[in-house]
Design a protein around this motif. Structure first.
Motif, mmCIF file in Angstrom:
data_model
loop_
_atom_site.group_PDB
_atom_site.id
_atom_site.type_symbol
_atom_site.label_atom_id
_atom_site.label_comp_id
_atom_site.label_asym_id
_atom_site.label_seq_id
_atom_site.Cartn_x
_atom_site.Cartn_y
_atom_site.Cartn_z
ATOM 1 N N GLU A 1 -1.955 4.452 -0.850
ATOM 2 C CA GLU A 1 -2.356 4.333 0.554
ATOM 3 C C GLU A 1 -3.792 3.842 0.725
ATOM 4 O O GLU A 1 -4.094 3.093 1.639
ATOM 5 C CB GLU A 1 -2.180 5.690 1.238
ATOM 6 N N GLU A 2 -4.668 4.275 -0.199
ATOM 7 C CA GLU A 2 -6.088 3.943 -0.046
ATOM 8 C C GLU A 2 -6.482 2.670 -0.788
ATOM 9 O O GLU A 2 -7.674 2.375 -0.948
ATOM 10 C CB GLU A 2 -6.966 5.111 -0.531
ATOM 11 N N ARG B 1 0.818 -1.225 0.000
ATOM 12 C CA ARG B 1 0.000 0.000 0.000
ATOM 13 C C ARG B 1 0.849 1.271 0.000
ATOM 14 O O ARG B 1 0.316 2.366 -0.132
ATOM 15 C CB ARG B 1 -0.924 0.022 1.226
#
Length: 577
Positions: free
Chosen positions: A432-433, A428
């Motif tokens: 990040e999401e 990730r």
């Protein structure tokens, strides 16, 4: 050093509060000897017990108030110094993040670590001391002189003789010790560098049985720093004995001459006792100054090193009016590009012209030092070129905001770098999401699912610092998954398949080709192995920083002698045919 104190501007009220509290503490300490003189002169000698209780109670009140403001001043100064250290560390770290690789090469990673930790701590400690001593020392010195003169002007001639001697002693000792403090910080850099290399390269050191050599190397750096520290501390160690010697002789002189004045009736006993205390306060204020002479030079040397970092302007920066428009997404074009590393005698690459198109795989191959990795590093602007143009999406990379440019790129570096945390966290890192499905899909394409599922906690398995608990091939596959989860317009693979076996390499490239064909991403692969690049849509052959040939595998076999030589060195005649 005072330039760094500008970061305390938002805390001016708290700084003022510290200075006021220290001022009150100084006034309290200056007032106590006078009260004691009154007790002796008007209470003890006259045997006035009520007066002794009255003035004694007042002395106790002054002492309590002085102690309270001293504690508050210490607390606030320590808090402000900690806040200052936090702000400066944050500023330095944020500024260093903007550095190009050129600035990192110039200053050095070990030195940057020392400057962000030890150097800032030095300045932080001196700030805490200065906020208290910059008011207390002059106040105690000047106030002590005034109060001493008020008690007996004639006896003050002893101070007139002693203070210049004390000041000269401090100056002579400090002037010899100060130059060594800057030297100490540089030697601390060297020790930090040796230690960092020893810890990060422990596997190589052990495999070559060079532990004793590294110990000797560390001992030399450690001894060098220790000898300098001992030398400067030996010089500064003279400060306290010399000052105590001067102070003791001063006390003897004051008592001797004060006793003579008492015997003639020119001075009272209480005034002599107060005068002696004021003399000690003056001496101690000068000792405070001497402490600043010890700490301030080292902090000043540290501040210079911190300011060097903050004043370093990155050579790579966004254009004043950057363009945010990109035409054909993923299109990478090199136009007569020339680049030299700082200090190099000749260009690393020169006259490079080619285009890598969306939906296609462009491979770069060549001998060691041919400039393959350099070409990839120029696309995200890790370095800026000296000649020609590099365009991404039809726009010159120098005209694009760095954040926008790099957000469209998924880089898999030559040396796979993993961070402490879980496998999922590492994947990730690219997005990040990213959802669990996206993470799993990226791992599947990167051929990492098999070994991840074999670990006890699967995607939640913890990666040790530097990825030491996974193999080289597993590191590479996780690095590839990290780039894949980002789903960028451009993939840059810098010799990222070298640790994979041929079967995994082939499966990964097939899955990657299928994925990029659907997404329409541009893929640039730097590789040493012919088997990795032979199925590419376009192969660029480099030799000594120049293009020796461009084409497909069969075309280059017939037309490019450099490529044919590379192929023949790796494949048998049957495989070539």
């Amino acid at each position: 050093m005072f330039r760094l104190f500008r970061y305390l501007k938002p805390y001016r009220l708290q700084v003022t509060a510290v200075l006021v509290l220290v001022l009150l503490q100084s006034l309290a300490e200056l007032y106590l000897p006078t009260l004691m003189a009154d007790i002796v002169n008007d209470g003890i000698i006259k045997k006035d017990i009520p007066y002794i209780w009255k003035i004694g109670g007042f002395m106790l009140l002054v002492t309590v108030v002085g102690t309270f403001v001293a504690v508050m001043a210490s607390y606030l100064s320590a808090k402000l110094a900690s806040v200052f250290g936090k702000i400066v560390r944050s500023r330095v770290f944020s500024h260093v993040e903007k550095f190009s690789l050129q600035e990192f090469d110039k200053i050095g990673t070990a030195s940057l670590i020392t400057r962000t930790t030890n150097d800032i701590t030095q300045v932080q400690q001196v700030l805490m001391m200065m906020m208290r001593l910059m008011v207390m020392a002059p106040m105690m010195c000047i106030g002590g002189i005034i109060m001493a003169v008020s008690k007996d002007a004639t006896l003050s001639l002893v101070l007139v003789a002693v203070i210049p001697i004390l000041a000269l002693t401090i100056f002579l000792i400090a002037s010899r010790g100060i130059p060594y403090f800057k030297v100490m910080q540089k030697k601390l850099d060297k020790l930090n560098l040796v230690l960092r290399e020893a810890l990060t390269g422990i596997r190589v050191i052990r495999s070559f049985n060079r532990i004793d050599d590294e110990k000797r190397r560390f001992d030399e750096a450690n001894r060098d720093l220790t000898e300098t520290a001992v030398k400067v501390n030996r010089i500064m160690a003279y400060m306290m004995p010399m000052m105590m010697l001067i102070m003791n002789f001063s006390s003897l002189s004051i008592i001797w001459f004060g006793g003579l004045r008492i015997s003639t009736g020119s001075m009272e006993v209480g005034d002599l006792m107060a005068f002696l205390q004021y003399a000690m306060q003056i001496m101690f204020s000068l000792m405070m100054v001497s402490m600043m002479f010890v700490m301030v030079p080292r902090a000043a040397a540290s501040a210079v090193r911190i300011n060097e970092v903050l004043d370093t302007v990155p050579v790579i920066h966004d254009a004043p009016n950057p363009s945010r428009k990109m035409g054909e997404r993923g299109l990478v074009e090199f136009e007569d590009v020339t680049f030299s590393y700082p200090g190099a005698e000749k260009p690393a690459v020169s006259g490079i012209t080619f285009a890598a198109k969306p939906g296609e795989i462009t491979a770069i191959i060549g001998g060691t030092g041919a400039g393959k990795s350099t070409l990839l590093h120029l696309i995200p602007r890790f370095y800026d070129i000296q000649g020609g143009r590099i365009r991404v999406g039809g726009t010159d990379v120098k005209e694009l905001p760095q954040q926008q440019l790099r957000s469209s790129i998924g880089l898999v570096p030559q040396k796979a770098v993993l961070f402490t945390g879980s496998i999922a966290d590492n994947i990730r890192y690219g997005k990040e999401e990213a959802s669990d499905d996206e993470v799993n899909r990226a791992a599947e394409i990167a051929q990492a699912t098999e070994f991840i599922s074999g670990m006890q906690d699967g995607l939640n398995s913890v990666i040790a610092q530097g990825g030491t608990n996974v193999s080289g091939g597993q590191k590479q596959r996780l690095s590839i998954a990290r780039a894949l989860v980002r789903q960028p317009d451009i993939y840059l693979f810098d010799d990222s398949f070298s640790a994979l076996d041929f079967k995994t390499d082939a499966k990964l490239r097939a899955a990657l080709k299928k994925e990029t064909a659907v997404s329409g991403s541009t893929v640039l692969i730097v590789a040493q192995r012919v088997s990795t690049v032979m199925d590419a849509d376009r192969i660029i052959v480099l030799e000594e920083g120049r293009i020796a040939g461009i084409g497909k595998h069969r075309e280059l076999l017939e037309q490019c002698a450099v490529y044919r030589e590379i192929v023949e060195s790796q494949l048998s005649e049957e495989e070539i045919a």
